[in-house]
Scaffold this active site. Structure first.
Site, PDB file in Angstrom:
ATOM      1  CG  ASP A  83     -71.165 -41.638 -53.790  1.00 31.71           C
ATOM      2  OD1 ASP A  83     -71.148 -42.649 -53.077  1.00 31.71           O
ATOM      3  OD2 ASP A  83     -70.281 -41.371 -54.631  1.00 31.71           O
TER       4      ASP A  83
ATOM      5  CD1 TRP B 234     -72.706 -30.071 -51.348  1.00 32.43           C
ATOM      6  CD2 TRP B 234     -71.725 -31.906 -52.141  1.00 32.43           C
ATOM      7  NE1 TRP B 234     -72.120 -30.703 -50.292  1.00 32.43           N
ATOM      8  CE2 TRP B 234     -71.503 -31.841 -50.738  1.00 32.43           C
ATOM      9  CE3 TRP B 234     -71.186 -32.982 -52.851  1.00 32.43           C
ATOM     10  CZ2 TRP B 234     -70.775 -32.808 -50.046  1.00 32.43           C
ATOM     11  CZ3 TRP B 234     -70.469 -33.943 -52.148  1.00 32.43           C
ATOM     12  CH2 TRP B 234     -70.254 -33.854 -50.771  1.00 32.43           C
TER      13      TRP B 234
ATOM     14  CG  HIS C 256     -69.983 -42.616 -49.326  1.00 36.14           C
ATOM     15  ND1 HIS C 256     -69.303 -43.070 -48.224  1.00 36.14           N
ATOM     16  CD2 HIS C 256     -69.482 -41.377 -49.586  1.00 36.14           C
ATOM     17  CE1 HIS C 256     -68.423 -42.154 -47.860  1.00 36.14           C
ATOM     18  NE2 HIS C 256     -68.513 -41.112 -48.659  1.00 36.14           N
TER      19      HIS C 256
ATOM     20  CB  CYS D 135     -69.249 -37.074 -46.313  1.00 44.21           C
ATOM     21  SG  CYS D 135     -68.616 -37.764 -47.797  1.00 44.21           S
TER      22      CYS D 135
ATOM     23  NE  ARG E 105     -59.197 -23.449 -57.331  1.00 44.83           N
ATOM     24  CZ  ARG E 105     -58.954 -24.617 -57.902  1.00 44.83           C
ATOM     25  NH1 ARG E 105     -59.093 -25.734 -57.211  1.00 44.83           N
ATOM     26  NH2 ARG E 105     -58.585 -24.703 -59.166  1.00 44.83           N
TER      27      ARG E 105
ATOM     28  CG  HIS F 238     -61.189 -36.130 -44.646  1.00 47.03           C
ATOM     29  ND1 HIS F 238     -61.951 -37.096 -44.043  1.00 47.03           N
ATOM     30  CD2 HIS F 238     -61.923 -35.653 -45.661  1.00 47.03           C
ATOM     31  CE1 HIS F 238     -63.103 -37.192 -44.671  1.00 47.03           C
ATOM     32  NE2 HIS F 238     -63.116 -36.329 -45.649  1.00 47.03           N
TER      33      HIS F 238
HETATM   34  N1  GLN Z   1     -67.659 -41.647 -54.779  1.00 45.10           N
HETATM   35  C1  GLN Z   1     -67.116 -40.417 -54.310  1.00 45.10           C
HETATM   36  C2  GLN Z   1     -65.612 -40.511 -54.216  1.00 45.10           C
HETATM   37  O1  GLN Z   1     -65.125 -41.520 -53.870  1.00 45.10           O
HETATM   38  C3  GLN Z   1     -67.669 -40.009 -52.981  1.00 45.10           C
HETATM   39  C4  GLN Z   1     -67.074 -38.724 -52.493  1.00 45.10           C
HETATM   40  C5  GLN Z   1     -67.702 -38.156 -51.266  1.00 45.10           C
HETATM   41  O2  GLN Z   1     -68.388 -38.828 -50.560  1.00 45.10           O
HETATM   42  N2  GLN Z   1     -67.478 -36.925 -50.993  1.00 45.10           N
HETATM   43  O3  GLN Z   1     -64.902 -39.562 -54.464  1.00 45.10           O
HETATM   44 ZN    ZN Z   2     -67.584 -39.305 -48.539  1.00 39.31          ZN
END
Ligand code: GLN
Ligand code: ZN
Length: 756
Positions: A600, A562, A643, A645, A15, A696
């Site tokens: 999530d 993932w 949640h 993204c 990296r 972000h």
């Molecule tokens: N709970 C995770 C966090 O807050 C959710 C991260 C994500 O949605 N990528 O890091």
């Molecule tokens: Zn997220």
């Protein structure tokens, strides 16, 4: 037979690009120093590709942040707000990628979206009416020249005009059609200049061709390429597709004057059928994507060679290639010092895939496969039993009935019970889970891994961080707290490490966006839970506060999406196995007194098939039930959050509601809250927290900006269903921006409450 790859990872084996870029962002190294690191990575990549004997070596697959953003800069598609900052070229580029807040102004970053069905994210090009498209940046040519200097004539790679125009958004009065000609002209210019510096093959990536296309799309595609190909002169143009098959436009493609066509024979369910039905023209070269560019499993030579035989019957000129860029796999197995040979002999990362391609070439060159040792060894490997089965979990899944997937009582009734129990104000404020993973947190984890501190020391440190985090949240005045996730390296790896059936790597990083990389664990066998994974931390955190402390888990679909999945059983089977493990954890958290549990599903959409016709049967029909199974065992008063993204939710909004969570928070700020209208139109039942600011980017949103978002939210969703939160976890941020941002959010909440 010749060999090719579509692209190679650019982050560096360790990296290096990430670290150099981050130093540059912090002002610790100069642009020249960053450029030097970048060049070293490119030269190393060239070297190993050359040494492997690869015939077509790509260039311009390198990027400082993202290839689509590079293309935008190449074409001059840079919104005025970035140019107005009057920064250097590199800094303008980073401003568009990350946002900018400083002496020269304050602007948000471009929107970011998932790259097709991968966990890579691209920046969405934005055409405002000030954009004048022309070949403005010659990075592709420069990098071709750089490789040529060390004696390698590469195949230069660019994102194609069709995909670019389709991925972009148009923020002014002008529309896509207004830019077709000028975009085509810019590619013509590029080809002209490429020819002038000795370019032979130009690879133009058009992944959007594997999507569902309508007549208008095909017309656009043909219009662009008729024009471009008419001016290609001596340059050979390879039209490269990946992530699926081109069933809607295969005949149009072979009817155009391309010199090469790249098809994906791994994810492209119909690719073989297409070339069988309509023989591939002898005048063109077929770049056959037969080595999987997304998985980490060794290639099964027998299967691949059989496939190549079949392809060979329909095409005269075939080049062995990967199914997509190797960007989506880790760089090399060489840095995995802890994984036993028992595992690694089944794996191939980018560097090892180069070897596989070379092996396939030499096996094909031999008189008989059976005499080549690499072939014999490979066949033996795939015949061996891997001993990965767990009969108990298999039986449990087999016994599931429909009732196991239905939560009781129904949503409305639960909503009432939960409102009573939790007693939260309107517009409850919360965060998504993680708090800044500052240097000290990472250093402690490294120290633990290296054995420099004891587990006891480490856990003491995590507890201290949790206590600090709880205090910060109470001071800010948030309503529903989180413990901060300091004990987690990554939301998937953390669980992978604790689940039976997973193996994890040390250095197998894959780029997710910009400088952010992830290290997906590998599903090796049947998955099950050994012990509770998070209960200790969540209940510790809950004891520190009277406010509700959210338990924080990653859902089965995301854990699977993932991870690098198995290929010997179905994704559905693996998802259900993981769902069993997470369900056990949910029930343990509930038993420990946690009243809100967030599961999530950040990556729910990730493996959604690119074609709508495949959505239900191939994916949603098991992915949504896998999530539901996780929470159908809890009491009505336990509130389940989820949640998600960066992705487009609009078209699967029904499926999302059908997950039957009580609350969902999601990314929305970077796409201008456009999801809200969809929520309204679909009568979305689940309570929602459409993220009010973009995590972000390091910029701090003002209270007024958040209030504006709230207004928009209220126009579309009933106030009693709304939550206030950032759009994702805060772990990549610093406290400098996190605390003021959250304070502004709480101020905004107070103001709306007073208003109501
Ligand atoms: N709970 C995770 C966090 O807050 C959710 C991260 C994500 O949605 N990528 O890091
Ligand atoms: Zn997220």
């Amino acid at each position: 037979m010749q060999t090719s790859i579509i692209g190679y990872p650019r982050i560096g084996n360790l990296r290096e690009l990430k670290f150099a870029s981050e130093k540059y962002f912090r002002g610790e190294v100069s642009a020249e120093e960053l450029e030097k690191t970048a060049k070293e990575i490119r030269q190393y990549n060239l070297k190993i590709q050359r040494e492997s004997g690869l015939d077509f070596i790509p260039s311009n697959d390198f990027s400082f942040y993202d290839g689509v953003l590079d293309t935008a800069f190449m074409l001059g598609v840079v919104p005025k707000r970035y140019k107005d900052l009057k920064l250097s070229k590199l800094d303008t580029y980073f401003a568009a990628a990350r946002g900018y807040q400083g002496a020269n102004g304050d602007v948000k970053a471009l929107a970011m979206k998932k790259w097709y069905n991968t966990n890579y994210h691209y920046l969405v090009p934005e055409f405002d009416d000030d954009v004048i498209v022309k070949l403005e940046d010659t990075k592709p040519l420069d990098l071709f020249g750089e490789a040529k200097e060390v004696g390698v004539t590469t195949k230069c790679v660019v994102v194609g005009p069709f995909s670019f125009l389709k991925l972009a958004k148009y923020t002014g009065k002008k529309t896509l059609e207004d830019y077709v000609d000028s975009v085509a002209d810019a590619y013509i210019k590029l080809i002209e200049k490429y020819s002038a510096i000795g370019g032979e093959w130009l690879q133009i990536d058009e992944p959007s061709l594997v999507l569902d296309l309508d007549a208008e799309d095909i017309e656009l595609f043909e219009k662009l390429y008729k024009k471009i190909l008419a001016s290609k002169a001596s340059v050979k143009v390879l039209l490269q597709t990946y992530f699926g098959d081109v069933r809607d436009c295969y005949e149009n493609i072979i009817g155009l004057d391309f010199d090469g066509v790249g098809l994906d024979f791994v994810e492209g369910k119909k690719s073989l059928e297409l070339v069988k039905k309509h023989k591939f023209p002898d005048s063109k070269v077929l770049f056959a994507g037969v080595v999987n560019g997304k998985n980490i499993w060794k290639n099964n030579y027998q299967c691949t060679l059989n496939k190549l035989d079949e392809i060979g019957e329909c095409a005269k000129n075939v080049v062995i290639s990967t199914s997509c860029s190797l960007l989506h796999v880790p760089c090399t197995l060489k840095n995995e010092t802890k994984l036993e040979e028992n595992y690694t002999r089944y794996f191939a990362f980018a560097e090892e895939k180069l070897q596989e391609i070379a092996d396939l070439k030499s096996i094909l060159g031999a008189d008989s496969r059976e005499t080549v040792s690499t072939y014999i060894e490979n066949v033996e490997l795939f015949e061996k039993e891997r001993f990965v089965e767990n009969q108990e979990i298999k039986a449990r899944i087999a016994a599931l009935t429909e009732e196991d997937f239905v939560r009781k009582p129904a949503f409305d009734e639960r909503e009432k019970i939960q409102k009573e129990r939790l007693g939260l104000p309107v517009f409850p404020t919360t965060t998504i889970g993680s708090f800044p993973q500052t240097k000290d947190v990472k250093a402690k984890r490294t120290a633990l891994r290296k054995g420099e501190i004891s587990l006891e020391d480490y856990e003491g440190f995590v507890k201290h961080k949790i206590a600090e985090c709880v205090k910060i949240q109470e001071d800010i005045g948030l309503d529903v707290l989180v413990h901060g996730e300091f004990e987690r390296n990554d939301m998937v790896e953390y669980f992978g490490e604790q689940l039976q059936g997973y193996v994890f790597t040390e250095k197998a990083w894959v780029q997710s966006y910009g400088t952010r990389c992830v290290k997906p664990p590998i599903v090796w066998g049947d998955v099950s839970r050994k012990d509770a994974m998070t209960v200790k931390w969540s209940s510790y955190a809950q004891r520190l506060t009277d406010k509700p402390m959210k338990g924080m888990l990653t859902g089965p679909v995301t854990i699977l999406n993932w991870s690098f999945p198995r290929e010997d059983i179905s994704l559905k089977e693996s998802a259900f196995q993981i769902a069993c493990a997470i369900r056990e954890e949910v029930l343990d958290l509930e038993a420990a007194g946690i009243s809100i549990i967030q599961v999530d599903e950040a990556a729910l959409r990730e493996k959604l098939p690119l074609r709508k016709s495949d959505w239900n049967e191939d994916y949603l029909d098991w992915a949504i039930p896998a999530f539901r199974y996780v929470h159908t065992g809890v009491k009505p008063e336990t509130q389940i959050h989820t949640h998600m993204c960066y992705s487009e939710f609009a078209d699967i909004i029904g499926a999302i509601d059908d997950m039957d969570a009580d609350v969902i928070t999601f990314e929305a700020s970077r796409s201008d809250l456009s999801i809200l209208e969809v929520l309204k139109a679909s009568n979305f039942r689940t309570e929602v927290g459409p993220g009010v600011y973009d995590i972000h980017s390091p910029r701090i949103p003002s209270k007024d900006e958040i209030l504006e978002a709230v207004d928009k939210m209220r126009e579309n969703v009933e106030t009693s269903k709304l939550w206030l939160n950032p759009d994702c976890g805060l772990k990549t941020r610093g406290y400098e921006e996190t605390i003021p941002s959250l304070k502004n959010m709480v101020l905004a909440a107070k103001e709306v409450r007073a208003d109501i």
